[in-house]
Design an enzyme around this catalytic site. Structure first.
Site, PDB file in Angstrom:
ATOM      1  N   ASP A  31       0.872  -1.164   0.000  1.00  0.00           N
ATOM      2  CA  ASP A  31       0.000   0.000   0.000  1.00  0.00           C
ATOM      3  C   ASP A  31       0.920   1.228   0.000  1.00  0.00           C
ATOM      4  O   ASP A  31       2.132   1.111   0.238  1.00  0.00           O
ATOM      5  CB  ASP A  31      -0.892  -0.024   1.238  1.00  0.00           C
ATOM      6  CG  ASP A  31      -1.847   1.154   1.291  1.00  0.00           C
ATOM      7  OD1 ASP A  31      -2.408   1.504   0.243  1.00  0.00           O
ATOM      8  OD2 ASP A  31      -2.018   1.732   2.382  1.00  0.00           O
ATOM      9  N   ASP A  33      -0.148   5.164   1.019  1.00  0.00           N
ATOM     10  CA  ASP A  33      -0.380   6.096   2.124  1.00  0.00           C
ATOM     11  C   ASP A  33      -0.275   5.383   3.460  1.00  0.00           C
ATOM     12  O   ASP A  33      -0.967   4.388   3.706  1.00  0.00           O
ATOM     13  CB  ASP A  33      -1.764   6.749   1.988  1.00  0.00           C
ATOM     14  CG  ASP A  33      -1.853   7.678   0.792  1.00  0.00           C
ATOM     15  OD1 ASP A  33      -1.048   8.610   0.720  1.00  0.00           O
ATOM     16  OD2 ASP A  33      -2.715   7.449  -0.077  1.00  0.00           O
TER      17      ASP A  33
END
Length: 306
Positions: A31, A33
């Site tokens: 991922d 953020d």
């Protein structure tokens, strides 16, 4: 507590703790953020960790539910933040995966009614599809305005993404298009909360919008982003890999860890984003099986910590 944790998962504190995972894993999905960056700042150790994996010959993908930016926009951010040897083929956004689904799974030829931003529109148009204009579309309050909203007869799909100009008028249009059972209803993602700059947590816009449209239409969106499987199927269609030798690394239990469990991947939770260490450790026994990661670490910096 430590003994109980060890029954479920392993904590990775230093590079020596990573060895088992490194030996059993060929493909690393990250991922973005809260994992490799916060806003416009790389997280400590993230650049070094990714570089180390690349030097080991590992396959690396960045898999983000963010849909306001195009794939190219996201690649440009990696470059700006000091990541090296990242190409477009390493970067998968929910905006790209959604467009891939429209074109290659649905075989869509008609027009898309888009509730979204420029990055999503760019991906749709790059794929040779057409979509509605984006930006403000509001009700002025004049009598009869709602009853006489003009609809586009060419619309064959409604795509809901993050839309900073979301309005009641757009909701009415989506509602009317979706009264046609042959009109496809697609959501890019459905994150409940997301991290932004300085560790601030805000509501997930796309997930909130989808819930409003689901409620009003009685329909349920086909969601492409994590934790749903169309996202990994998009990646695999272009770069096949062995799921049993892959790991998903994320900060969100409900999207990243559930995604890993559904897809048959190993899972590593980093506590540098949405999920905080004390909250996670205090509540882990109450978590359902699909929310319990195989590994956890304070951050990616542990990979290169002696």
């Amino acid at each position: 507590l430590k003994q109980k944790l060890q029954l479920y998962m392993s904590e990775l504190k230093s590079c020596s703790d990573w060895q088992e995972l490194l030996h059993s894993t060929d493909t690393f999905l990250f991922d973005c953020d809260g994992v490799v960056w916060h806003s416009m700042n790389p997280l400590p150790g993230a650049v070094a960790a990714v570089t180390h994996l690349q030097q080991l010959g590992k396959q690396v993908f960045f898999v983000t539910n963010k849909n306001t930016k195009s794939r190219q926009d996201t690649l440009d951010k990696f470059t700006k933040l000091g990541f090296t040897n990242i190409t477009l083929e390493n970067v998968y956004t929910s905006s790209y995966a959604t467009t891939h689904y429209l074109k290659n799974v649905l075989k869509l030829t008609g027009k898309v009614y888009l509730m979204g931003e420029a990055g999503m529109k760019t991906e749709i148009e790059n794929a040779g599809l057409t979509c509605s204009e984006i930006g403000p579309d509001t009700v002025s309050g004049l009598p009869g305005e709602i009853e006489n909203i003009e609809l586009d007869s060419d619309i064959e799909a409604v795509v809901v993404a993050t839309d900073y100009s979301f309005s009641y008028k757009k909701l009415v249009k989506a509602f009317n298009y979706l009264k046609n059972p042959n009109c496809h209803y697609i959501g890019t993602s459905e994150d409940r909360i997301i991290p932004i700059g300085n560790g601030t947590i805000v509501p997930g816009a796309t997930g909130s919008f989808i819930q409003a449209i689901n409620y009003s239409t009685g329909r349920t969106a086909t969601v492409i982003g994590k934790p749903h499987l169309p996202f990994i199927e998009c990646i695999e269609s272009e770069f096949p890999f062995d799921r049993s030798r892959a790991v998903m690394i994320g900060d969100n239990l409900n999207s990243d860890i559930v995604f890993a469990k559904r897809a048959g991947l190993k899972s590593l939770l980093v506590l540098s984003g949405v999920t905080k260490r004390d909250e996670f450790l205090d509540g882990f026994e109450e978590l359902s099986a699909d929310l319990k990661p195989d590994y956890f670490s304070n951050s990616l910096a542990s990979l290169t910590t002696p």
